[in-house]
Each structure stands twice: as C-alpha cells, then as structure tokens.
Design an enzyme around this catalytic site. Structure first.
Site, PDB file in Angstrom:
ATOM      1  N   HIS A   1      -9.921   1.929   0.203  1.00 17.39           N
ATOM      2  CA  HIS A   1      -8.476   1.740   0.219  1.00 17.39           C
ATOM      3  C   HIS A   1      -8.070   1.246  -1.159  1.00 17.39           C
ATOM      4  CE1 HIS A   1      -4.484   0.986   1.200  1.00 17.39           C
ATOM      5  NE2 HIS A   1      -4.594   0.156   2.215  1.00 17.39           N
TER       6      HIS A   1
ATOM      7  N   THR B   1      -9.007  -0.112   9.933  1.00 17.79           N
ATOM      8  CA  THR B   1      -8.865  -1.341  10.705  1.00 17.79           C
ATOM      9  C   THR B   1      -8.506  -0.953  12.136  1.00 17.79           C
ATOM     10  OG1 THR B   1      -6.523  -1.556  10.070  1.00 17.79           O
ATOM     11  CG2 THR B   1      -8.155  -2.703   8.716  1.00 17.79           C
ATOM     12  N   PRO B   2      -8.984  -1.715  13.121  1.00 21.93           N
ATOM     13  CA  PRO B   2      -8.787  -1.300  14.517  1.00 21.93           C
ATOM     14  C   PRO B   2      -7.330  -1.077  14.895  1.00 21.93           C
ATOM     15  CG  PRO B   2     -10.472  -2.994  14.393  1.00 21.93           C
ATOM     16  CD  PRO B   2      -9.891  -2.876  13.005  1.00 21.93           C
ATOM     17  N   ALA B   3      -6.456  -2.009  14.540  1.00 17.92           N
ATOM     18  CA  ALA B   3      -5.061  -1.897  14.969  1.00 17.92           C
ATOM     19  C   ALA B   3      -4.319  -0.802  14.221  1.00 17.92           C
ATOM     20  CB  ALA B   3      -4.350  -3.238  14.782  1.00 17.92           C
TER      21      ALA B   3
ATOM     22  N   CYS C   1       0.790  -1.227   0.000  1.00 18.55           N
ATOM     23  CA  CYS C   1       0.000   0.000   0.000  1.00 18.55           C
ATOM     24  C   CYS C   1       0.825   1.281   0.000  1.00 18.55           C
ATOM     25  CB  CYS C   1      -0.953  -0.001   1.192  1.00 18.55           C
ATOM     26  SG  CYS C   1      -1.975  -1.494   1.244  1.00 18.55           S
TER      27      CYS C   1
ATOM     28  N   PHE D   1       2.041  -3.410   3.957  1.00 18.77           N
ATOM     29  CA  PHE D   1       2.367  -4.679   4.605  1.00 18.77           C
ATOM     30  C   PHE D   1       3.888  -4.846   4.673  1.00 18.77           C
ATOM     31  CE2 PHE D   1      -1.723  -7.284   3.561  1.00 18.77           C
ATOM     32  CZ  PHE D   1      -2.392  -6.582   4.549  1.00 18.77           C
TER      33      PHE D   1
ATOM     34  N   LYS E   1     -10.060   7.712   3.032  1.00 18.85           N
ATOM     35  CA  LYS E   1     -10.476   6.417   2.491  1.00 18.85           C
ATOM     36  C   LYS E   1     -11.988   6.193   2.588  1.00 18.85           C
ATOM     37  CE  LYS E   1      -6.079   3.982   2.637  1.00 18.85           C
ATOM     38  NZ  LYS E   1      -5.188   5.128   2.846  1.00 18.85           N
TER      39      LYS E   1
ATOM     40  N   GLU F   1      -1.197   4.338  13.977  1.00 16.98           N
ATOM     41  CA  GLU F   1      -0.843   5.569  13.263  1.00 16.98           C
ATOM     42  C   GLU F   1      -1.174   6.802  14.099  1.00 16.98           C
ATOM     43  OE1 GLU F   1      -1.310   7.684   8.869  1.00 16.98           O
ATOM     44  OE2 GLU F   1      -2.738   6.115   9.471  1.00 16.98           O
TER      45      GLU F   1
ATOM     46  N   HIS G   1      -2.743   7.447   6.540  1.00 15.04           N
ATOM     47  CA  HIS G   1      -2.984   6.181   5.857  1.00 15.04           C
ATOM     48  C   HIS G   1      -4.384   5.682   6.224  1.00 15.04           C
ATOM     49  CE1 HIS G   1      -2.015   2.692   3.591  1.00 15.04           C
ATOM     50  NE2 HIS G   1      -2.111   1.878   4.620  1.00 15.04           N
TER      51      HIS G   1
END
Length: 412
Positions: A341, A311-313, A179, A400, A336, A318, A307
């Site tokens: 995304h 997503t929760p994590a 990404c 990733f 987003k 960030e 970014h």
C-alpha cells in the site's frame, strides 16, 4: 440489503481529457514496462522489512514492505540539493522514466508554462526528513545544519520541488487526503482545465517509507507480519510500500485516439477517522459519480482496480459496495500484493495499472491471495486474465476520514 444510497447529482457527462503520458516507479521497478512485466509474470515486489534503521530502540518491525530499490544511493543533482530528502529523490527518479521529462518540456513548448498546472498527491511527503531532524537535534534543541532547510519540512515540499525542476508555472497544489491523494489530482486537474485556468496538467503522487508510516499503521493494528493478501479469507492486514508516478492530462485534440480520463467521482462520508462506512456508502457514491461523468453504465467497465488494502474490514466493505453496483462479469482485483500500500501514491500507481490494462489487454489478479472470502462477490478475481476488448477501466482509492475517489479511464 444495503440501505438506500443517495444518488449523486453530477453535471452531465463531461468531455474526456487526453492522457498523453504516464509512468510509475515502485518496488516492482522503474517505469511503465517494469510494472507491466511484473504484473504479467505475477512477480511481486514485497520484501521483509529492511528499511533504514526501521526500529524503535533495538526492535525492527516484523512486516513486509514495498521498498524502491536503490533510492538510498540516488541523491538529487547538486543544483537541487536544498530539496534533498527521500520523497523528493523518488519524485526526481520517477520523472526520469518513460520520457516524462521530455514530455513535460514539450508541454512548455506547446503551451505557455503558465498554462500548465502541477497537481500532486502525498500523505506524508518529506516527513522522514523531519523525523531525522528531531532525532538529531543539537544540544541547544535546533535542527542539525544539514537538515535546517524549512523547504523540506512541509507537505507542499513535493509540489514545490516538482514545479521548480520542471519549469511549469501554472497553479501548483499538493493534495493530502490520505490514500486517495493522487487519485483526486485527476479530478482537480479536470476542474482546472474545464474552468479554463490551464490547458494541461502534470498530475501524480509520491510517498515514501518513514517511521511515522510504519509504526503509525502498526499502532492501529493494521500491519500484517506476512505479505498482504487482499480479499483472502485469512487476510490480517496490509503491507506498506512507497512509489512515485506521474501523468500528463490535457485537452483532447481533434482525432486523438489514445487514452483518456473519462470521469471522476469523489465523496467524503466522514463516517470515522480510520474506518469506512460499514455499508460502503461513500465508496458507492464515488463510483456512481465517476460512471455518470463518463456517461457509461457499470456493465461497460471491463476492469476495476480495487483499493483492496487487505485489512479485514476495508476489503469486506469495498467488496460489498462493488457487488451492489457491478455485474458478476466484472474483473476486479487489488494490486497491493505486488507493490504494498503506497498510501498517497496509490492513486497514481493504480491508475497506471488501469492504463496498462487498457493498452496491453492484461487484467491483473490479486497476488498472494488463494482462499476467496465467501463475503466477497464474484467480481473479485485472484487470477490474471486476458481482457479481450477492453474499452473502460476504473480505479478506486479510498482514504482515512472517508476521502473517496473513483476514476474512469478509456480508449478513444
């Protein structure tokens, strides 16, 4: 408290490079003005999943997507038929917006074609065509004749295609760092220009929806069944999208008073294949390096496009990294919720949003999000705001494997 973050050791502030053209095509529409008006009006481009067959067996994935409308009917011109696939269709479509094709032709006039690089980002490239080829194998196990074209079954299909249709003949690279792919193209172009290999570069990225994307992310438990809500306390996953975009980066001539690429920062923390470092160390290092190369302080940044995948994590990490570096006065948001995304195209699309903020004075908020996560700092904003005088804007793209990139743009 956050652990000590190793300080990056970049070279001294580097000369800024001119951004002389830019464009993006997303679920919001085609071209710069379509993006700007949708951001201003808080009109999102997400829709319920209606992509292609979009199903395994008889089951369509229950989610929302940012699909580019009309792409199914936008075949490549006949002379480019051997590159025919969804990804290259979108690349061609994006090149036709905002006078980009004419600007590229002008580059060939002002510089030799050999002195202009092509550096593009993607994550899946034309893998959708490869999926279709395997789904339609002939009885003897071969690809069907209409898809027996090796040129589209490679990640470099995008770079090869764009170089061919533009006539540019400088170094050509396709970056695939998940990404962060089409953010890192700016850094690679800056190095090529700084080293004297080229005088300018066409940078950008294209990624399109396909089964591997939809069902791959769903298998990781990362796809929401509702429109994504970045940094919302109730966020439960991302919405996937597709997009294409381009920019021209070149040496800033005397008196250039337009937009500039002021700094870039990269890191690769390799904490985990799909999960960021829990304290955002790689993210912090990328942001610090970008600020250092730009020769500015964190307080000088007026807008930060996060970014912010929803997503929760990832959002929590960030937000923690941003709060460690920036004052509460910063306006930071994720866009987003407008586009989804767009994976390997997220870097160029959200760089375009940062450039629009610099030119139009609009600071976008975070669409679909209403209940702020108490774990997020004051920098995270949900509402649009006027910018006043905006000198610098920043973009974060994290991929990733800890492939992180931050960019600083400014006005001369």
């Amino acid at each position: 408290m956050l652990p000590h973050v190793p300080q990056p050791q970049p070279s001294p502030p580097t000369p800024a490079l001119a951004i002389t053209a830019y464009t993006a095509t997303t679920a919001l529409g085609r071209g710069r003005d379509a993006q700007a008006s949708a951001l201003r009006d808080r009109r999102g481009g997400l829709r319920r999943n209606d992509f292609g067959d979009g199903a395994v067996g008889d089951q369509r994935l229950d989610c929302w997507i940012g699909r580019v409308g009309g792409l199914e009917d936008a075949a490549l011109p006949a002379e480019h038929a051997r590159w025919e696939c969804r990804n290259n269709r979108l690349a061609w479509l994006a090149l036709q917006q905002d006078g980009m094709a004419a600007q590229v032709a002008d580059l060939c006039t002002r510089y030799r074609p050999e002195r202009v690089a092509v550096v593009l980002g993607t994550s899946t490239a034309s893998i959708g065509a490869t999926e279709e080829a395997y789904a339609r194998l002939t009885p003897d196990g071969a690809f069907p004749p209409d898809l027996d074209r090796p040129i589209v079954h490679t990640v470099h299909s995008l770079g090869h295609f764009v170089q061919h249709v533009t006539g540019l003949r400088g170094p050509c690279a396709t970056v695939a760092t998940a990404c962060s792919s089409s953010a890192k193209v700016f850094a690679q172009a800056a190095r090529l220009i700084g080293a004297g290999f080229v005088d300018a570069a066409l940078v950008g990225g294209v990624d399109t929806l396909c089964g591997s994307v939809l069902f791959g992310f769903n298998s990781l438990g990362l796809v929401s069944s509702a429109p994504c809500r970045p940094f919302d306390a109730g966020r439960d996953g991302l919405s996937l999208g597709e997009a294409g975009g381009f920019a021209i980066v070149e040496r800033a001539g005397p008196g250039h008073a337009g937009l500039r690429l002021c700094g870039h920062g990269e890191s690769s923390d390799a904490h985990h294949m799909s999960t960021p470092h829990p304290e955002g160390l790689g993210a912090q290092m990328a942001m610090q390096a970008a600020l250092a190369r730009a020769g500015i302080d964190a307080a000088d940044v007026g807008y930060l496009n996060l970014h912010g995948t929803a997503t929760p994590a990832n959002d929590a990490v960030e937000a923690r990294a941003v709060a460690a570096l920036f004052p509460d006065t910063l306006h930071a948001s994720s866009t987003k919720g407008w586009t989804g995304h767009t994976l390997g195209a997220a870097g160029i699309v959200e760089s375009v949003f940062a450039l629009i903020a610099l030119e139009d004075g609009l600071l976008p908020g975070t669409l679909n999000s209403h209940a702020p996560d108490p774990a997020c700092g004051a920098q995270i904003r949900f509402d649009n705001a006027p910018s006043g005088t905006l000198r610098y804007a920043m973009n974060n793209s994290f991929g990733f494997g800890g492939n992180n990139c931050s960019l600083v743009f400014g006005r001369a």
